[in-house]
Each structure stands twice: as structure tokens, then as C-alpha cells.
Write a protein that holds these residues in place. Structure first.
Motif, PDB file in Angstrom:
ATOM      1  N   SER A  21       0.881  -1.307  -0.027  1.00  0.00           N
ATOM      2  CA  SER A  21      -0.097  -0.024  -0.040  1.00  0.00           C
ATOM      3  C   SER A  21       0.841   1.331   0.102  1.00  0.00           C
ATOM      4  O   SER A  21       0.666   2.321  -0.722  1.00  0.00           O
ATOM      5  N   MET A  22       2.059   1.341   0.749  1.00  0.00           N
ATOM      6  CA  MET A  22       2.836   2.426   0.755  1.00  0.00           C
ATOM      7  C   MET A  22       3.678   2.805  -0.361  1.00  0.00           C
ATOM      8  O   MET A  22       4.137   3.794  -0.696  1.00  0.00           O
ATOM      9  N   GLU A  23       3.984   1.640  -1.300  1.00  0.00           N
ATOM     10  CA  GLU A  23       4.647   1.757  -2.360  1.00  0.00           C
ATOM     11  C   GLU A  23       3.885   2.479  -3.395  1.00  0.00           C
ATOM     12  O   GLU A  23       4.226   3.403  -4.064  1.00  0.00           O
ATOM     13  N   SER A  24       2.404   2.173  -3.507  1.00  0.00           N
ATOM     14  CA  SER A  24       1.449   2.958  -4.186  1.00  0.00           C
ATOM     15  C   SER A  24       1.512   4.465  -3.737  1.00  0.00           C
ATOM     16  O   SER A  24       1.546   5.345  -4.683  1.00  0.00           O
ATOM     17  N   GLU A  25       1.659   4.754  -2.605  1.00  0.00           N
ATOM     18  CA  GLU A  25       1.562   6.272  -1.997  1.00  0.00           C
ATOM     19  C   GLU A  25       2.605   6.974  -2.142  1.00  0.00           C
ATOM     20  O   GLU A  25       2.695   7.978  -2.762  1.00  0.00           O
ATOM     21  N   LEU A  26       3.852   6.017  -2.465  1.00  0.00           N
ATOM     22  CA  LEU A  26       5.183   6.779  -2.660  1.00  0.00           C
ATOM     23  C   LEU A  26       5.148   7.176  -4.093  1.00  0.00           C
ATOM     24  O   LEU A  26       5.883   8.143  -4.388  1.00  0.00           O
ATOM     25  N   ASP A  27       4.701   6.366  -4.793  1.00  0.00           N
ATOM     26  CA  ASP A  27       4.964   6.518  -6.299  1.00  0.00           C
ATOM     27  C   ASP A  27       4.006   7.831  -6.610  1.00  0.00           C
ATOM     28  O   ASP A  27       4.526   8.683  -7.448  1.00  0.00           O
ATOM     29  N   ASP A  28       2.835   8.207  -5.958  1.00  0.00           N
ATOM     30  CA  ASP A  28       1.813   9.303  -6.090  1.00  0.00           C
ATOM     31  C   ASP A  28       2.801  10.411  -5.614  1.00  0.00           C
ATOM     32  O   ASP A  28       2.814  11.575  -5.881  1.00  0.00           O
ATOM     33  N   MET A  29       3.398  10.303  -4.500  1.00  0.00           N
ATOM     34  CA  MET A  29       4.257  11.349  -3.849  1.00  0.00           C
ATOM     35  C   MET A  29       5.315  11.680  -4.947  1.00  0.00           C
ATOM     36  O   MET A  29       5.690  12.936  -4.947  1.00  0.00           O
ATOM     37  N   GLU A  30       6.224  10.763  -5.311  1.00  0.00           N
ATOM     38  CA  GLU A  30       7.106  11.340  -6.361  1.00  0.00           C
ATOM     39  C   GLU A  30       6.451  11.830  -7.518  1.00  0.00           C
ATOM     40  O   GLU A  30       7.166  12.809  -8.144  1.00  0.00           O
ATOM     41  N   LYS A  31       5.398  11.346  -8.056  1.00  0.00           N
ATOM     42  CA  LYS A  31       4.902  12.468  -9.330  1.00  0.00           C
ATOM     43  C   LYS A  31       4.485  13.658  -8.892  1.00  0.00           C
ATOM     44  O   LYS A  31       4.836  14.868  -9.581  1.00  0.00           O
ATOM     45  N   SER A  32       4.106  13.755  -7.453  1.00  0.00           N
ATOM     46  CA  SER A  32       3.734  15.296  -6.855  1.00  0.00           C
ATOM     47  C   SER A  32       5.069  15.981  -6.889  1.00  0.00           C
ATOM     48  O   SER A  32       5.058  17.144  -7.458  1.00  0.00           O
ATOM     49  N   ILE A  33       6.241  15.471  -6.522  1.00  0.00           N
ATOM     50  CA  ILE A  33       7.366  16.024  -6.393  1.00  0.00           C
ATOM     51  C   ILE A  33       7.992  16.653  -7.756  1.00  0.00           C
ATOM     52  O   ILE A  33       8.318  17.766  -8.145  1.00  0.00           O
TER      53      ILE A  33
END
Length: 368
Positions: free
Chosen positions: A210-222
Motif C-alpha cells: 500500500s505504501m509503495e503506491s502512495e510513494l509513487d504518487d508522492m514522487e509524481k507530486s514532487i
């Protein structure tokens, strides 16, 4: 060995019977040698019995001889294997004991990382409130730029601690795995070197996915922050900074999982070094496989922790860069306007027009 013990007990009983027979014969023989006629006459019946007993004694003795020869043969045949068995288990025990220090060190590194994660949580607490003040001008006088650097440095220190913990567990696991593979087949036959995951491991794996998916979104945001205009970048940055405490808490949970892995590794070693019996031997040998499996899972978790820390550091770096850029623009504006460069002085002395323009500029950066 159970069979040997059983046959040895039979031999003991046979020797007991032979001893009883021999005692009877001795008594009769002594009476004859003493020329005690009355005693001999009274024991004529016993004499006849003794003659018969001699035959049985011979048969018993020959039977015991054959049984003892088979027991000796069995011991001779097992001697080499037994020697190999004890030598291999002794070596495995030494390696498990040697790996204990690495496992304990891994626990220590995890505990240090956990304490530093709490420090990171405190240093980043409230950042989102400072990014969204009533007046964007407040940002310049309340935000300490060294805070970003401190938080990033703490994140790097946590990464170092977890890498060290992973390295220690890997050292222990590699040593034990090689030792397990060197055990003779007579020990490992029928023992599976795979260990089923317990409920805690399954739960952690689900959380990581679950966290891996959230981190993917966070990197896209950055990436969006890097490429977007100031207005959009400010909004995205504020949202991600608002979610930062959640990411830190998740990272803390993963560090706790790693510490538990190291603790389980120590339990495996303690069990292996404990008292052995035929009933527990298989389970204790499996502890070698369990430690290797635990180390492998811990490695996965540490890699995940490293990614969380990397993404958080990228976010803090971007936040630091944006705030510094805004501060420089404000400083330049104040300089060009002939107002003192210090924000506190500017607040006290600047006219409403200057403050309104500065608020407007900062508002665009923050998306207000």
C-alpha cells in the motif's frame, strides 16, 4: 538406539537368569566337594536339575553372545555417522553462537533509528501550518531554514542506521545459510528450508504494498512541483507537506518491524543453543532456516524504509529550495523598495502598500 536399548535390556535379563542358575550349581558343587553325603543325597534332585541347567546356561550364553555381536556391529556401523553428526551439529552451534552478536547489533541499530525517527517527527511537526499562515509574510519571519537541513540530515542518519542493521542481519544469515547447506543429508533430509510467514509478516507485506503506491504518487507530486508554475507548485507542496507526518509514522512502523525481525532472529539462535532432544531436533534445525528467512524479509523492509526516507528528503529539499527562493525574492523586493532587509524591521516600518505587495507575491507562491 531405541532398538539397542531394548536388546540390551534382554541381555541384562538373560545374564540375570544365568547368574541364578550359576548360583544353584555352585551350591551343589560345594556340597559335593565338602563330601557332605547327607547334603548331596538331599540335593540329588538339585544335581539333576543343575545338569539340565548347564545346558540352558550354554544356550543362554550363546544367545547373548550373538546378540552382543549384533549390537557391536551396529555401533561400529553407526560410529562414523554418529561422529559426522555430532561434528556437524557442533559446528552449526558454534556458527549460531557467533552470529548472535550481529543479530544483537542489528537490534541496537534499529532502536537508534527509531529514536531518530521520533526526532524527525518532532522537527517536521507543524510545517504545514507555517506554510499556510494567515499572512504569507509571516512565513519569512517564522520559518527557520536550518530546520530543513536538520531534518534532511536526520533522515540520512536514519538511513545509515537501517543500512547497518540490514548488513548485520545479512552477515548472520549468510553465515547460518552456508552452515545449513554444509550439514550432511542425514540431518537435513525431510526438513524444509522454507518457512511460512506469520501473521505479522503478512500484515507488514500488505502495508508495504500500500505504501509503495502512495510513494509513487508522492514522487509524481514532487516532479509536478519541479515543473509547475508557482501557484500549482505551492498547492501541491502544501498538500504533500501536510501528509508528511503520516509518512513518518509509517516509516516508524516499518522500523519497528525490522527491530522485531532482529528479535525473532535472536529467539531462533537462543532456541538452537538450548537443550536438544530427539523430539525437538527437527524444530531446532529449522531455526537456522527461520533466521535466514527473517533476515530476507528484513532486507525487503529496509529497502522500503530507504525509499520512504529518500522521497521525504526530496520533498524537504524542494520545500527548502522554494522557501529560500521566496525569501530571496522578498529580500530583493525590500532592497529595491528601499526598506530594511530584515523582515521584523520591515513589518514594523513598511507602509501598507509595501506589505500588500509582499503578501501578494507570497500568496501566489502558496496558492492563496
Amino acid at each position: 538406539f531405541v532398538a539397542i536399548a531394548s536388546k540390551s535390556e534382554i541381555c541384562r535379563k538373560i545374564f540375570g537368569i544365568i547368574r541364578k542358575f550359576a548360583t544353584s550349581i555352585t551350591t551343589i558343587t560345594e556340597a559335593i566337594l565338602a563330601l557332605d553325603v547327607s547334603a548331596v543325597i538331599s540335593k540329588v534332585k538339585d544335581i539333576l536339575t543343575a545338569i539340565g541347567l548347564c545346558r540352558y546356561i550354554k544356550q543362554f550364553a550363546e544367545g547373548c553372545k550373538g546378540l552382543m555381536e549384533k549390537i557391536v556391529t551396529l555401533f561400529e556401523g553407526a560410529a562414523d555417522k554418529l561422529s559426522l553428526l555430532w561434528k556437524a551439529l557442533s559446528s552449526a552451534k558454534d556458527k549460531m553462537a557467533e552470529s548472535l552478536k550481529d543479530v544483537i547489533d542489528a537490534q541496537s541499530f534499529c532502536e537508534k533509528a527509531g529514536e531518530k525517527m521520533k526526532q524527525l517527527r518532532r522537527s517536521t511537526d507543524g510545517m504545514e501550518r507555517q506554510l499556510n499562515p494567515e499572512s504569507p509574510l509571516t512565513l519569512l519571519k517564522s520559518f527557520n531554514q536550518t530546520r530543513f537541513g536538520d531534518s534532511i540530515n536526520v533522515a540520512r542518519e536514519i538511513d545509515d542506521e537501517m543500512v547497518a542493521a540490514k548488513s548485520k542481519m545479512e552477515n548472520a544469515a549468510n553465515m547460518i545459510y552456508q552452515e545449513y547447506k554444509s550439514l550432511p543429508p542425514m540431518i537435513t533430509d525431510g526438513i524444509s528450508d522454507t518457512v511460512d510467514d506469520d501473521d505479522d509478516v503478512e500484515l507488514a507485506k500488505t502495508r508495504i504494498a500500500s505504501m509503495e503506491s502512495e510513494l509513487d504518487d508522492m514522487e509524481k507530486s514532487i516532479d509536478t512541483i519541479n515543473s509547475a508554475d508557482s501557484l500549482q507548485a505551492g498547492k501541491v507542496l502544501y498538500n504533500e507537506v501536510s501528509n508528511l507526518p503520516q509518512k513518518i509514522d509509517a516509516c516508524q512502523d516499518m522500523i519497528d518491524v525490522c527491530r522485531d525481525c532482529a528479535s525473532k532472529g535472536q529467539l531462533s539462535i537462543d532456541s538452537f543453543l538450548g537443550k536438544w532432544s530427539l523430539e525437538t531436533a527437527v524444530s531446532q534445525i529449522q531455526q537456522m532456516c527461520r533466521l535466514v528467512s527473517t533476515s530476507s524479509f528484513m532486507k525487503e523492509v529496509v529497502v522500503h524504509i530507504q525509499r520512504i526516507l529518500l522521497v521525504m528528503s526530496r520533498l524537504l529539499q524542494e520545500l527548502k529550495k522554494r522557501v529560500k527562493s521566496a525569501a530571496n525574492q522578498a529580500q530583493q523586493f525590500l532592497s529595491e523598495s528601499g526598506v530594511e532587509s530584515k523582515v521584523e524591521s520591515m513589518i514594523d516600518s513598511a507602509g501598507d502598500a509595501v506589505a500588500d505587495k509582499l503578501d501578494s507575491m507570497m500568496g501566489k507562491f502558496l496558492g492563496k
